[in-house]
Write an enzyme that holds these catalytic residues in place. Structure first.
Site, short mmCIF file in Angstrom:
data_model
loop_
_atom_site.label_atom_id
_atom_site.label_comp_id
_atom_site.label_asym_id
_atom_site.label_seq_id
_atom_site.Cartn_x
_atom_site.Cartn_y
_atom_site.Cartn_z
N LYS A 195 0.67 -1.06 0.06
CA LYS A 195 0.24 0.07 -0.03
C LYS A 195 0.83 1.21 -0.04
O LYS A 195 1.54 1.61 0.97
CB LYS A 195 -0.75 0.07 1.27
CG LYS A 195 -1.74 1.21 1.08
CD LYS A 195 -2.16 1.94 2.52
CE LYS A 195 -1.28 3.09 2.81
NZ LYS A 195 -1.48 4.17 2.01
N GLU A 199 10.46 1.78 10.04
CA GLU A 199 11.32 2.67 10.12
C GLU A 199 10.55 4.03 10.26
O GLU A 199 9.72 4.41 9.42
CB GLU A 199 12.16 2.73 8.41
CG GLU A 199 12.97 1.61 8.30
CD GLU A 199 14.19 1.54 8.99
OE1 GLU A 199 14.81 0.76 9.22
OE2 GLU A 199 14.61 2.60 9.69
N CYS A 212 13.82 11.51 6.07
CA CYS A 212 13.91 11.01 7.34
C CYS A 212 15.39 11.25 8.05
O CYS A 212 15.36 11.36 9.10
CB CYS A 212 13.56 9.47 7.43
SG CYS A 212 14.47 8.56 6.43
N GLU A 236 10.41 16.49 14.91
CA GLU A 236 10.61 16.48 13.47
C GLU A 236 9.81 17.48 12.64
O GLU A 236 8.48 17.29 13.06
CB GLU A 236 10.49 14.95 12.99
CG GLU A 236 10.95 14.54 11.54
CD GLU A 236 10.43 13.33 11.20
OE1 GLU A 236 9.48 12.81 11.34
OE2 GLU A 236 11.29 12.69 10.41
P1 NAD Z 1 2.89 8.58 7.68
O1 NAD Z 1 3.09 7.76 8.81
O2 NAD Z 1 1.76 9.35 7.58
O3 NAD Z 1 2.34 7.65 6.46
C1 NAD Z 1 3.18 6.56 6.15
C2 NAD Z 1 2.30 5.27 5.59
O4 NAD Z 1 1.29 4.81 6.43
C3 NAD Z 1 1.50 5.91 4.51
O5 NAD Z 1 1.29 4.98 3.56
C4 NAD Z 1 -0.11 6.27 4.88
O6 NAD Z 1 -0.83 6.22 4.10
C5 NAD Z 1 0.03 5.09 6.11
N1 NAD Z 1 -0.91 5.24 7.18
C6 NAD Z 1 -1.26 6.39 7.80
N2 NAD Z 1 -1.95 6.00 8.82
C7 NAD Z 1 -2.23 4.74 8.62
C8 NAD Z 1 -2.89 4.12 9.86
N3 NAD Z 1 -3.58 4.52 10.81
N4 NAD Z 1 -2.80 2.38 9.55
C9 NAD Z 1 -1.83 2.10 8.46
N5 NAD Z 1 -1.51 2.80 7.75
C10 NAD Z 1 -1.42 4.12 7.83
O7 NAD Z 1 4.20 9.11 7.06
P2 NAD Z 1 4.50 10.08 5.74
O8 NAD Z 1 3.79 11.46 6.04
O9 NAD Z 1 4.09 9.35 4.78
O10 NAD Z 1 6.16 10.33 5.93
C11 NAD Z 1 6.76 11.08 6.84
C12 NAD Z 1 7.38 10.47 7.88
O11 NAD Z 1 7.96 9.13 7.49
C13 NAD Z 1 8.44 11.18 8.48
O12 NAD Z 1 7.91 11.13 9.99
C14 NAD Z 1 9.71 10.44 8.44
O13 NAD Z 1 10.73 10.53 9.14
C15 NAD Z 1 9.22 9.10 8.01
N6 NAD Z 1 10.16 8.46 7.13
C16 NAD Z 1 11.19 7.48 7.63
C17 NAD Z 1 12.00 6.86 6.92
C18 NAD Z 1 12.99 5.77 7.68
O14 NAD Z 1 13.64 5.30 6.92
N7 NAD Z 1 13.45 5.92 8.91
C19 NAD Z 1 11.85 6.90 5.61
C20 NAD Z 1 11.08 7.72 5.02
C21 NAD Z 1 10.14 8.58 5.90
#
Ligand code: NAD
Length: 497
Positions: A177, A252, A286, A388
């Site tokens: 997804k 992650e 990230c 962050e």
């Molecule tokens: P997010 O957590 O909002 O979303 C990530 C994914 O989770 C998306 O596909 C989203 O649709 C899904 N999601 C959201 N709510 C959910 C739920 N209740 N149940 C299941 N799935 C759900 O994050 P984002 O805004 O897409 O990305 C930004 C964040 O990701 C930042 O905090 C960043 O640091 C982190 N990030 C971390 C890494 C790493 O490798 N450590 C890499 C890239 C991004």
């Protein structure tokens, strides 16, 4: 209005509508008039279909010899390389980062695919002598079943590749997804998998929201493992969902990464690194360099040079090759960034050195553009130091020694990446040892990982697993230890002398 395409889910080797019959729009964040396409607004019904198909496909895929699985992955890598320009263009249109960076993103998927194709002929286990005569011992990796993947928008193809390729080479099947902001890049990736001969059902793509698609995916009893990249807030939910059924779960999450600049640093180089680390991908990495901890002897020179460089950055549509920083990915991300700019100015009382707001006027009116922003006089108790931001904001904090810099650097709930600029090998090694992060750089910013070393972080960034390198195989397979007794009699370990 230009024509745009309706993109489908990919289930059982076919492109299908969501059972909901609904779609959502994907728009260009640099020009919101441009619709990239419409995508399926899926629900748990579609997820259930995809998981059932992946479960069935697993029965055959696990028995395909790993080198044969790898041959398909290899072909996918070649094809990604051939189509790199088109894939990068699509990615810039859907998420805004500049073309150089989106082609880096695609390149990372190419690298990961080649790397994991190589693993098809390795995936080494161990053989070791038995304590008993005429007995043989070894360990092998075995696949686990259906792996669910939930990915973010900031590395739309690289991150899916870090998860899909190791899962496949190990013999698992996949339901992915993608983030709602970047479904096109995963569509493009999966389309190439289909065209390069990956059997139907082995990888399934279901688009839609976290709540309607991600949530049923991570709760489903037929999912053996979930690999999630995203915010710490959602990661915690994933962890809780998986805990009840002991489902394997790889997380992650967020970061608040620091660069230490010592008094003996090459300041020009440190400025160059901080600029790239803080404002590359509009700070939406990230691993972004969001905390700059600078020795008091060089802080004035460093700050003046960095501010001058940040002010000169060309912000705009990432498709324009002269542009150095693109927009925020969407309206809500932009609002979050603006909120932190406001907190920095008005609540934290940090010193605004440049930027601090939204970019408006010609070229900016139809996109989510924010200014490259630097705060000075930032202290560890401030919100902008602790949380962050995930946008075009970085902060400068003064330190008086290496020890103090390390203490400030570790003063964060996150632990993804850190770095030091110094000419002194002793300082470099001490910082390498003492900064408690999963990734560390010397004389480079906090970004720039390569696919063949483990990637991930400590504390609230991760849960102990790693992506990339052979560490990824550890998540996507289970060890099986095998004992073969060819003595023809009962032999008792630990009991027979
Ligand atoms: P997010 O957590 O909002 O979303 C990530 C994914 O989770 C998306 O596909 C989203 O649709 C899904 N999601 C959201 N709510 C959910 C739920 N209740 N149940 C299941 N799935 C759900 O994050 P984002 O805004 O897409 O990305 C930004 C964040 O990701 C930042 O905090 C960043 O640091 C982190 N990030 C971390 C890494 C790493 O490798 N450590 C890499 C890239 C991004």
């Amino acid at each position: 209005m230009p024509e745009y395409k309706e993109y489908k889910n990919y289930i059982a080797g076919g492109w299908v509508n969501s059972r909901s019959g609904q779609t959502f729009e994907n728009r260009n964040p640099a020009n919101t008039d441009e619709v990239i396409g419409t995508f399926q607004k899926s629900t748990s019904d579609d997820i259930n279909d995809a998981i059932a198909v992946a479960k069935e496909a697993y029965k055959k895929w696990r028995l395909v010899p790993a080198p044969k699985r790898a041959e398909i992955i290899y072909r996918i890598a070649i094809r990604l390389a051939k189509d790199k320009e088109r894939l990068s263009q699509d990615m810039t249109r859907e998420m805004g980062k500049i073309l150089k960076e989106t082609s880096g993103d695609v390149q990372e998927a190419i690298d990961m695919s080649f790397y994991m194709a190589g693993e098809g002929r390795r995936m080494f286990g161990q053989t070791t002598p038995s304590e008993l005569p005429n007995k043989f011992m070894m360990s092998i990796r075995q696949p686990m079943g259906v792996c669910g993947m939930i990915t973010p928008w900031n590395f739309p193809m690289a991150i899916p590749s870090w998860k899909i390729m190791p899962a496949l080479v190990c013999g698992n099947t996949v339901v992915i997804k993608p983030a709602t902001d970047t479904p096109l890049s995963v569509y493009n990736f999966v389309k190439i998998m289909e065209e390069e001969g990956l059997p139907g059902g082995v990888v399934n793509l279901v688009t839609g929201s976290g709540r309607e698609v991600g949530d049923p995916l991570m709760h489903h009893k037929d999912i053996s493992a979930i690999s999630f990249t995203g915010s710490t807030e959602v990661g915690r939910k994933v962890s809780e969902a998986c805990a009840a059924d002991f489902r394997h779960c790889h997380l992650e999450m967020g970061g608040k990464n620091c660069i230490l600049v010592m008094d003996d640093a090459n300041v020009e180089l440190a400025v160059e690194g901080a600029l790239w680390g803080a404002f590359g991908t509009t700070g939406q990495r990230c691993t972004a360099s969001s905390r700059l901890i600078v020795h008091k002897k060089v802080i004035k020179e460093f700050t003046e040079k960095l501010v001058a460089r940040a002010k000169a950055l060309k912000v705009g549509n990432g498709l324009d090759e002269s542009v150095e920083m693109g927009p925020a990915v969407n309206e809500s991300q932009m609002q979050t960034v603006l909120k932190y700019m406001d907190i920095g100015k008005n609540k934290d009382g940090a010193k605004l050195l440049c930027g601090g707001g939204r970019l408006t006027g010609s070229g900016y009116d139809k996109g989510y553009f924010t200014m490259p922003t630097i705060f000075g006089d930032v202290t560890p108790n401030m919100t902008i130091f602790r949380e962050e931001i995930f946008g075009s904001v970085t902060s400068i904090t003064e330190c008086g020694s290496l020890e103090e810099a390390i203490e400030i650097g570790n003063n964060t709930p996150y632990g993804l990446s850190s770095s030091i600029y110094t000419q002194d090998v002793n300082k470099a090694f001490a910082a390498m040892r003492d900064l408690y992060t999963g990734i560390f750089y010397v004389n480079a910013p906090t970004i720039g990982a390569e696919v063949h070393l483990p990637f991930g972080g400590t504390k609230e960034t991760g849960n102990g697993h790693r992506e990339a390198g052979t560490a990824a195989l550890d998540f996507f397979s289970e060890w099986k230890s095998i004992y073969i007794d060819f003595s023809g009699k009962i032999q008792k370990a630990q009991i027979d002398a």
